[in-house]
Scaffold this active site. Structure first.
Site, short mmCIF file in Angstrom:
data_model
loop_
_atom_site.label_atom_id
_atom_site.label_comp_id
_atom_site.label_asym_id
_atom_site.label_seq_id
_atom_site.Cartn_x
_atom_site.Cartn_y
_atom_site.Cartn_z
N ASP A 191 -10.97 -1.92 2.32
CA ASP A 191 -11.03 -2.48 0.98
C ASP A 191 -11.73 -3.83 0.96
OD1 ASP A 191 -9.49 -0.30 0.13
OD2 ASP A 191 -7.62 -1.36 0.52
N TYR A 192 -12.19 -4.20 -0.21
CA TYR A 192 -12.89 -5.48 -0.43
C TYR A 192 -12.07 -6.64 0.11
CZ TYR A 192 -15.09 -9.27 -3.13
OH TYR A 192 -15.71 -10.42 -3.52
#
Length: 242
Positions: free
Chosen positions: A102-103
């Site tokens: 994820d970011y």
């Protein structure tokens, strides 16, 4: 002679599964003729292969390990102009991430142009262990940790059994650091697992992928995988196949 979908995958165009889909959809040509059969074999050094009108040029396979920082997209491009994982590599080959982080998650991420290798590691049947360390809000009880270990129910189905270990507790701040080892790779899975026991993930880092770790690396660092590491990963995936 090799299967057509394998040649397309090895060229870094798509995973083998996606390559099979492109063949079935009539988007692949061999020597100017549309091919819709999955079993066909080709000579990648002699046959002219096109995917959606683009000639396939077989690249030398490359494999990299990236220590992904937070605030980076696990993609080759981003329509919002944010930094992507391929920005850390200065190479000619077109590589893409094996799975994703994820970011707002940091840690170990593999990148390659070998679609067959990527598909092998990501396929659900291949139980490759991934080790995450999470800082969570709230201090999980022993029963809650056991629940994570047994598997919890998410909206896309129950999770497989996991390994869970409490690393440290800060009772003043009411936070804890927990190590979680899973072999699945669903979207935001670790965060969602902790949410089921009422603990919000504040920081998350993937520290290991199979036997690989981040020893001697800092966020943003990248290194090529050694041939023996690539070989071991392939063998491990086959061994772990259920």
């Amino acid at each position: 002679m090799e299967r057509l979908q394998k040649v397309i995958a090895q060229a870094g165009i798509a995973s083998r599964r996606k390559a099979e889909q492109l063949i079935l959809e009539g988007k692949v040509k061999v020597n100017g003729q549309v091919v819709k059969e999955l079993g066909i074999k080709v000579n990648p050094n002699q046959d002219d292969i096109e995917v959606e009108g683009v000639p396939v040029e077989k690249e030398e396979p490359v494999y990299f390990l990236l220590y992904k920082p937070t605030g980076v997209i696990s993609s080759v491009k981003d329509d919002k102009g944010r930094k992507v994982v391929t920005d850390f590599l200065e190479i000619e080959q077109r590589v893409y991430p094996v799975g994703r982080l994820d970011y707002d998650t940091s840690g170990l991420l593999l990148l390659t142009n070998d679609g067959e290798f990527a598909n092998l590691l990501m396929h659900p049947r291949h139980k490759i262990e991934k080790v995450y360390v999470a800082k969570v809000k709230g201090i999980p009880t022993r029963d809650q940790l056991k629940l994570l270990a047994r598997g919890v129910k998410l909206e896309d189905g129950p999770t497989a059994p996991a390994k869970v270990k409490m690393l440290s507790v800060d009772r003043r701040k009411q936070t804890a650091i927990v190590k979680l080892t899973i072999h699945e790779g669903r979207n935001r899975q670790v965060r969602r697992m902790f949410e089921t026991i009422g603990c919000e993930v504040m920081k998350l880092k993937r520290e290991q992928f199979a036997f690989l770790d981040l020893s001697g690396m800092n966020p943003g660092d990248v290194r090529p995988l050694k041939p023996i590491e690539v070989k071991h990963l392939r063998e491990l995936a086959v061994t772990k196949k259920s």
